[in-house]
Write a protein that holds these residues in place. Structure first.
Motif, mmCIF file in Angstrom:
data_model
loop_
_atom_site.group_PDB
_atom_site.id
_atom_site.type_symbol
_atom_site.label_atom_id
_atom_site.label_comp_id
_atom_site.label_asym_id
_atom_site.label_seq_id
_atom_site.Cartn_x
_atom_site.Cartn_y
_atom_site.Cartn_z
ATOM 1 N N GLU B 855 0.826 -1.211 0.000
ATOM 2 C CA GLU B 855 0.000 0.000 0.000
ATOM 3 C C GLU B 855 0.861 1.263 0.000
ATOM 4 O O GLU B 855 0.465 2.289 -0.554
ATOM 5 C CB GLU B 855 -0.909 0.016 1.236
ATOM 6 N N THR B 860 0.136 6.554 -3.192
ATOM 7 C CA THR B 860 -1.058 6.672 -2.356
ATOM 8 C C THR B 860 -0.970 7.890 -1.437
ATOM 9 O O THR B 860 0.108 8.255 -0.969
ATOM 10 C CB THR B 860 -1.237 5.411 -1.492
ATOM 11 N N THR B 861 -2.145 8.467 -1.164
ATOM 12 C CA THR B 861 -2.218 9.574 -0.208
ATOM 13 C C THR B 861 -2.641 9.007 1.147
ATOM 14 O O THR B 861 -3.063 7.846 1.250
ATOM 15 C CB THR B 861 -3.285 10.590 -0.636
ATOM 16 N N ASP B 864 -6.135 7.906 0.910
ATOM 17 C CA ASP B 864 -6.261 6.641 0.193
ATOM 18 C C ASP B 864 -6.142 5.464 1.158
ATOM 19 O O ASP B 864 -6.756 4.418 0.965
ATOM 20 C CB ASP B 864 -5.153 6.475 -0.859
ATOM 21 N N ARG B 893 -10.905 8.820 -5.864
ATOM 22 C CA ARG B 893 -9.638 8.077 -5.805
ATOM 23 C C ARG B 893 -9.852 6.703 -5.177
ATOM 24 O O ARG B 893 -10.628 6.557 -4.235
ATOM 25 C CB ARG B 893 -8.608 8.838 -4.950
ATOM 26 N N THR B 895 -9.537 3.883 -2.683
ATOM 27 C CA THR B 895 -9.299 3.995 -1.241
ATOM 28 C C THR B 895 -9.256 2.602 -0.624
ATOM 29 O O THR B 895 -9.888 1.669 -1.120
ATOM 30 C CB THR B 895 -10.434 4.823 -0.610
ATOM 31 N N GLY B 928 -9.566 -0.067 -9.544
ATOM 32 C CA GLY B 928 -8.505 -0.115 -8.549
ATOM 33 C C GLY B 928 -7.820 -1.462 -8.615
ATOM 34 O O GLY B 928 -7.992 -2.202 -9.590
ATOM 35 N N LEU B 947 -7.075 -1.148 -3.101
ATOM 36 C CA LEU B 947 -7.517 0.230 -3.288
ATOM 37 C C LEU B 947 -8.596 0.214 -4.359
ATOM 38 O O LEU B 947 -8.363 -0.250 -5.469
ATOM 39 C CB LEU B 947 -6.335 1.093 -3.726
ATOM 40 N N LYS B 949 -12.129 2.505 -5.916
ATOM 41 C CA LYS B 949 -12.823 3.789 -5.902
ATOM 42 C C LYS B 949 -13.899 3.820 -4.818
ATOM 43 O O LYS B 949 -14.734 2.917 -4.748
ATOM 44 C CB LYS B 949 -13.488 4.035 -7.265
#
Lengths: 416, 989
Positions: B855, B860-861, B864, B893, B895, B928, B947, B949
């Motif tokens: 991850e 990734t933020t 996320d 995004r 997640t 994702g 991850l 959406k």
């Protein structure tokens, strides 16, 4: 003159006295509709597609030296579309498709050789990252195969399977990837553009831009002022310097990347191979030389040369996966300047100056992009709107955060 | 055959040391001091190779690394060395060489049929054909071309020899030990400078060994021997024999290859085959001499045609006796060859000089010996099969034929300017000598002798000495003036003749790549007129000799065609290496398992002894799982380990995680700035999970940081990012906030750390530590930390949990690491403790929904990963501003979410993409991808993190996990990423 085995035979009978210049070495006119700065692969391809696809032939390509003297003449000749991000896959696959029909299209044998590109993986994590990439390619309709160790071994038994620090676990294979005779790409595009009326002007260095009321009007060159309504910049390795003449500051750092060729050998390496636990990639040219490269030298530079530690590092990577190359000799190395962007992906976009267009920031990937970069840049210049395959390569993506960072390295150009 | 063409006396070979060798299966005899080329010539072997394209017979053309023709394959088996120049091989007993690029044999090569197609195979022919049909390129044309191209064949076997890298420092590096180099070394060495003298040959002297010179009344060879003796005696002078300086790099760095054992059948025990030197020199003097260039005329490639200076060297140094010799020279130097042959009592049939006037005193001794001399005449063509039989000469419009088997050719000299241009310096054309000479030189470099266009011996000696003295003086040594050695004057006039226009047959410019004068004309006609275009279109100068004998001729031919001076047309840029260098030598000693260092945690031996399978984690070797007797596969072992942790207690080596010790008054402020969450407010004796962003707003790394004292924190990082985070922290401190009172150091290797996890973890530690610490939940709660001493060993204890169970991490100095592990296992024996590896660690963290490498992939933020709320709004931190960019805060995004197969028997794989059910998967409907998977004993099926959406909003929804590259297509249900103890109750018991 159309090239074929017949034209070759006919000329052979005439002692080869009948050949004409592959492209016209034109004198610059005072004005054109469109100027392309940079007689490299991208610039010449742009001119070719402007003429062929858009019927725009009052065009000149300005090259400061001899055509093909930049990165199209100093790379490792690899073409592929094995990217992970959909925006990049879309663009590079368009390029791949153009490569596949290029020689028939421009009637010049650029030796497009779809011999396969294999990326080796050495851990489960890398395998899964390659699976993610391969799946993304397949979702985009691009060929990708994930091979296990035994499949790789059957294909390339000479790799180091027995004594490796990071044992080979398998690889991601794109069979349609391969190599192209790089210089011939420049010459073929130059010939195709020139035959359609484009002026190819060598030894003509751009020294400045003429901007009137926020709109570009021409360039100052070493051979005088040349007027134009639209100007495209395609000067990989010098993008920041040329853009600076127009007052633009680009999100680019220029780095040197070395590449190498060995002495000629009988066929040894059938396809393109990249090492996953070190930075090394290799293929064998049709002439027999092993063509290989690795990492950037690591410091910013405009000098087309690198230093010894990276030569050693690249060779060390080579020996790690194929210890059979130890006694083969490195014949020549060269350095190309890579315009590295903040996310590792390129820019094909308008600039804040009306009539001035930018094709830049190709990092390592400019050669394989040549046909599509030319196609998309020509489309942008001709129609003032992006071609769909290149619509993500915008200058403002950094401000928006819509970055295209294949490797997840962040805004550190030398890591892409 | 035994030395049928060897002079009975003279030369620098040791007739007392005969050496036997084989070429193409035949046994021959040479002597110590021979090269393979000289030994072959002495045995009457003229045909040694076939050319690249036309497979024309080729012989020996030069004496050195510039050799375009005599390429052979040296040695056999795994030591096979294709494309070796016979002229550079020092003869040794038992040497084995074979010819290459011919079939079925060198004498009878069927591929010579290519010559019939020569009218088609002109420069650049392949760009014009082989295009139809498109699919034939890979299947038909390319394989044919590839098989025909290339020169020698590689062994395909791993290189059995070793290579070394070494670095040397000196005041003055001198490249080349001919008269100029030796004089320079003497001058600098006598002044006391640290000198390194590199010579490619196995013997010092250069042309002094090959020509008849008198210096101060001694022979050139004697003078060289004395110079060598004096240099050897000077304490600050080092002599590297058999060493080629191949490259000039920035900062006064020179690359050199020392051929340590190439003159032996194989390297002695413990000796490398070759050594690459990185020589750092304050000053450098290149004295590499000049290379003679051929003249382009018909059939100038036949075996028996040779450079005049080379023939002279074979006669004088190697005592080779050629047969019937003719000389074709447009230089005064060429006449020396005639003179030396006559001195050696080798009759020379004829001398042809295109010049109308040649100094009388040069011609007189030749004429006196009965040799015919033709001035204002040219050789137009040659005749012969596998070797030269006759030459055709054009004199005053009439054609003459002479039967000869050796033709010495002298067309002028090209100074060896390569090294002077590696850093970008452009050479300069000299009309005086008709050649390029070094132009602007790299800082610290000087050029002396023939390499600078100084062709007279007197000049070489004087300029060499002057350069040596200047270099030494510049560096503060005092050089005393020495009287110049006395030598006779010489004639050095050259009148360049690039091409004999009257030739009827193929006239070769680049012998190795079969580039003819016609090819240059075609290139000109087709517009490939720039020298770089000429090179790339015709392959001129791209062979293994890098055009050392061909470039200038080709460029001069082009200059003629475009009607400009050679100086204007210019020459191509030379690049390192100056001579080809073995890839193994450049790679050096770190091969095979030693490619990169291997890092072992302190418990490595114990783990191996207890059934661990190992996995590479970066450079670390970590236990992946521990196989117990009777366990059939990895899944069984991993499942048992994970269950043991959930039910009892397990011990896992977590030493490889990065540990950074951070101290100073401002340590808390510093951490506040690099982490998204607050650390200055952390109480002493507490730890906190922290998240770090890059400047661009994406997640860099995570880990826990503990506060051991008010000015002392210890940070942990992921294993993979340990170095990167350390670099990041140093960068932040040194560049952004140098004013902060904080210092940091990596202590990853200094501390060994074990996770002790499971409901019985506390009991285990109490068993171990006894009364030393109160481990009750009240006294040492979740996220507590403490430093203490136990059994006189400093220890750190943290109550952290990656598994979601009651868990601790205990750290000791690495020297005690293995002992602690044994103690932990002993203390837990009665509790059913089990060691667990990285796989079980992964199972436990995936069950708990903790993110890890899958991850934290740099894309990734925080949001996320479901960690968006950690971003403090009370302070600034690295990445805060750019994390707010629209594309990073887009609600669409992908997640973090959990995933379970709808059919619990199905396996999940990370790297699969999520696509909606019921429609054809395509890039447009991708949602994702799966980031991590594990078989969960707790859930009883495979589970995954991924991850997708709007993940958290879609719990319960079903999608496809699509994995075409592995044939996978599994229907999965989106669920919470926390599969175990979502309330976290187990952490706080």
């Amino acid at each position: 003159m159309r090239y074929s085995i017949f034209s070759l035979a006919r000329n052979a009978l005439g002692g080869h006295k009948g050949w004409t210049p592959t492209w016209r070495d034109a004198e610059p006119k005072q004005a054109y509709d469109i100027l392309i700065i940079g007689g490299g692969g991208h610039g010449l391809a742009t001119a070719y597609y402007l003429a062929k696809e858009h019927g725009l032939t009052n065009v000149a390509v300005l090259e400061k030296s001899w055509i093909g003297s930049g990165n199209v003449g100093r790379n490792t000749t690899i073409v592929r579309s094995n990217y992970m991000l959909p925006e990049n896959i879309r663009f590079y696959e368009w390029s791949m498709k153009l490569w596949e029909g290029l020689e028939q299209d421009f009637n010049y044998n650029a030796m497009v050789s779809q011999r396969g590109v294999l990326n080796l993986y050495h851990s489960d994590g890398q395998r899964d990252a390659f699976a993610r990439r391969g799946n993304a390619m397949r979702l985009s309709g691009v060929d990708a195969e994930l091979l296990d160790r035994e499949q790789v071994r059957r294909m390339l038994p000479f790799l180091n399977f027995d004594d490796a620090r990071f044992p080979i676990q398998g690889g991601l294979l794109q069979r349609r990837g391969g190599t192209v005779r790089h210089d011939a790409v420049a010459w073929g595009y130059a010939r195709g553009a020139s035959d359609r009326g484009v002026d190819i002007v060598q030894n003509c260095e751009v020294k400045g831009f003429v901007v009137e009321n926020g709109r570009v009007a021409g360039v100052e060159t070493s051979r005088g002022k040349i007027h134009a309504k639209k100007i495209g910049i395609a000067v990989a390795g010098n993008s920041s310097r040329v853009a600076a003449m127009a007052g633009l500051r680009l999100p680019i750092e220029s780095h040197v990347l070395q590449a190498f060729v060995s002495e000629g050998l009988k066929p040894l390496i059938p396809n393109v191979i990249t090492f996953g636990a070190g930075h090394f990639y290799i293929s064998q040219s049709d002439k027999g030389g092993l063509v290989f490269g690795g990492d950037l030298d690591g410091y910013k530079s405009y000098a087309q040369r690198g230093n010894l530690p990276v030569v050693q590092d690249v060779c060390e990577g080579g020996m790690a996966i194929m210890p059979m190359i130890g006694r083969l000799r490195l014949l020549r190395g060269w350095g190309g300047i890579m315009d590295m962007t903040m996310d590792g992906s390129p820019i094909i976009d308008k600039t804040p100056i009306e009539g001035l267009y930018l094709n830049a920031g190709w990092c390592y990937g400019g050669f394989k992009a040549t046909p599509a970069a030319g196609w998309c840049f020509a489309h942008l210049i001709a129609r003032d709107e992006p071609f769909p395959a290149a619509s993500a390569f915008r200058l403002d993506r950094f401000a928006r955060g819509a970055i295209l960072d294949e490797k997840g390295q962040g805004a550190q150009p030398n890591l892409h | 055959m035994t030395n049928s063409q060897r002079l009975s006396s003279g030369g620098l070979i040791d007739r007392g040391k005969p050496l036997s060798f084989r070429f193409d299966g035949k046994t021959y005899r040479g002597f110590a001091g021979d090269t393979l080329a000289s030994a072959l010539l002495a045995n009457g072997v003229k045909l040694v190779g076939r050319s690249f394209k036309y497979h024309r017979p080729r012989g020996i053309f030069t004496t050195g690394a510039e050799e375009p023709n005599a390429l052979i394959t040296l040695r056999s088996g795994a030591r096979r060395e294709p494309n070796t120049k016979a002229t550079t091989v020092e003869l040794y007993g038992g040497l084995e060489a074979t010819s290459q690029n011919c079939w079925p044999s060198l004498d009878f090569d069927l591929q010579a049929v290519n010559q019939l197609f020569a009218p088609l195979f002109v420069g650049g022919f392949y760009y014009k054909t082989f295009m139809w049909p498109a699919a034939f390129w890979e299947k038909v044309y390319e394989p044919l071309i590839r098989r025909a191209a290339g020169l020698g064949a590689a062994s395909g076997l791993p290189d059995p020899d070793r290579y070394e890298h070494a670095t040397a420092y000196c005041d003055v590096l001198i490249i080349g030990a001919g008269p100029a180099g030796l004089s320079a070394a003497l001058a600098a060495g006598r002044a006391g400078a640290r000198v390194i003298l590199c010579e490619e040959d196995f013997r010092l002297g250069g042309r002094l060994l090959a020509d008849h010179y008198q210096i101060d009344g001694e022979t050139g060879t004697q003078w060289a021997e004395q110079a060598e003796a004096e240099l050897t005696a000077l304490p600050e002078v080092r002599i590297f024999r058999r060493t080629s300086v191949f490259g000039v790099y920035d900062g006064g760095v020179y690359g050199a290859l020392e051929r340590v054992a190439d003159h032996l059948p194989q390297p002695p025990v413990h000796q490398p085959r070759q050594r690459v030197w990185q020589i750092v020199a304050r000053r450098a003097i290149t004295a590499m001499g000049a290379l003679e260039r051929p003249i382009v005329f018909g059939g100038n490639d036949r075996p028996g045609v040779m450079l005049a200076s080379a023939l002279r060297a074979y006669v004088n140094r190697f005592a080779v006796a050629p047969g019937r010799v003719a000389l074709f020279t447009t230089t005064d130097d060429g006449w020396k060859t005639a003179e030396d042959l006559i001195r050696a009592e080798i009759p020379i049939e004829i001398v042809i000089d295109p010049r109308a006037n040649v100094a009388e005193w040069l011609m007189k001794p030749i004429a006196r010996a009965g040799t015919r001399i033709l001035l204002d005449a040219v050789v137009t063509d040659t005749k012969g099969g596998r070797s030269l039989q006759a030459i055709e000469v054009l004199k005053s419009g009439s054609k003459l034929t002479f039967d000869v088997d050796t033709l010495a050719v002298s067309g002028g000299f090209n100074p060896q300017i390569g090294l002077s241009t590696h850093l970008g310096g452009r050479p300069r054309w000299s009309d005086e000598i008709g050649a390029f000479v070094p132009g602007e030189l790299p800082s610290g470099m000087a050029v002396a002798g023939a390499a600078a266009g100084q062709y007279k011996l007197a000049e070489c000696l004087a300029k060499g000495a002057a350069c040596g003295a200047v270099a030494a003086t510049d560096l503060g040594f005092s050089a005393s003036a020495q009287p110049a050695p006395r030598v006779a004057d010489e004639a050095i006039e050259v009148k360049p003749l690039w091409h004999v226009a009257q030739s009827r047959h193929k006239a070769f410019v680049d012998l190795q790549n079969d580039v003819t004068s016609k090819d240059v004309e075609i290139a000109h006609r087709e517009g490939f007129r720039a020298v770089e275009h000429l090179k790339r279109y015709t392959t001129l100068g791209m062979a293994t000799d890098q055009g050392k004998t061909s470039n200038i001729n080709g460029h001069a031919l082009m200059a003629d065609l475009v009607g400009r001076a050679v100086a204007e047309v210019g020459t191509t840029r030379t690049r390192p290496p100056h001579v080809p260098i073995a890839i193994g030598a450049l790679a050096g000693p770190h091969v095979g398992a030693h490619f990169k260092p291997t890092r072992y945690p302190a418990g490595h031996e114990w783990a191996l002894a207890n059934g661990a399978s190992m996995v590479d984690a970066g450079q670390w070797h970590r236990p992946r799982w521990f196989t117990k007797p009777g366990e059939k596969d990895w899944l069984e072992s991993v499942t048992r380990e994970a269950k043991t942790v959930r039910a009892a207690v397990g011990v896992c080596d977590v030493s490889t995680l990065g540990k950074i010790d951070i101290q100073g008054r401002d340590a808390g402020i510093f951490l506040d700035r690099v982490y998204v969450n607050m650390f200055s407010s952390l109480a002493v004796g507490k730890a906190r999970y922290g998240l770090m962003l890059r400047e661009d707003g994406f997640v860099l790394d995570d880990g826990t940081t503990a506060r051991l004292a008010s000015d002392h924190y210890v940070m942990s990082t992921t294993t993979g990012n340990a170095a990167k985070v350390m670099q990041h922290l140093e960068f932040c401190h040194q560049v952004h906030w140098p004013e902060l009172d904080v210092a940091m150091v990596s202590v990853t290797e200094q501390w060994t750390q074990y996770a002790v996890a499971g409901p019985k973890a506390r009991v285990l530690l109490q068993n171990l530590l006894g009364d030393a610490l109160d481990l009750s939940n009240e006294a040492f709660p979740y996220m507590a930390c403490v430093e203490f001493t136990w059994a006189n060993v400093p220890m750190r204890l943290f109550r952290l949990s990656f598994s979601g169970e009651l868990a601790y991490e205990i750290a000791v100095p690495a020297d005690y690491g293995e002992a602690l592990l044994r103690e932990l296992m002993r203390a837990g024996a009665s509790l059913g403790v089990a060691p667990y590896g990285t796989e079980a660690l992964g199972v436990l963290r995936i069950e708990k929904g903790h993110v890890s490498v899958g991850e934290l992939n740099g894309q990734t933020t925080a949001a996320d990963l479901g960690l968006g709320r950690m971003l403090s709004t009370k302070k600034d931190f690295i990445g805060r501003v750019l994390a707010r960019r629209p594309a990073l805060t887009d609600p669409e995004r992908p997640t973090l979410a959990g995933f379970k197969p709808v059919d619990s028997a199905q396996r999940l794989r990370s790297g699969a993409h999520f696509v909606p059910l019921g429609i054809t998967p395509s890039v447009e409907n991708g949602e994702g991808y799966m980031t991590s998977v594990a078989f969960s004993p707790h859930v009883g099926s495979w589970i995954g993190l991924g991850l997708i959406k709007r993940g958290p909003a879609r719990i319960g929804e079903r999608v496809r996990a699509y994995d075409p590259v592995r044939g996978g297509d599994v229907e999965v249900e989106i669920c919470s990423p926390v599969f175990v103890d979502p309330e976290g109750a187990r952490l706080h018991v």
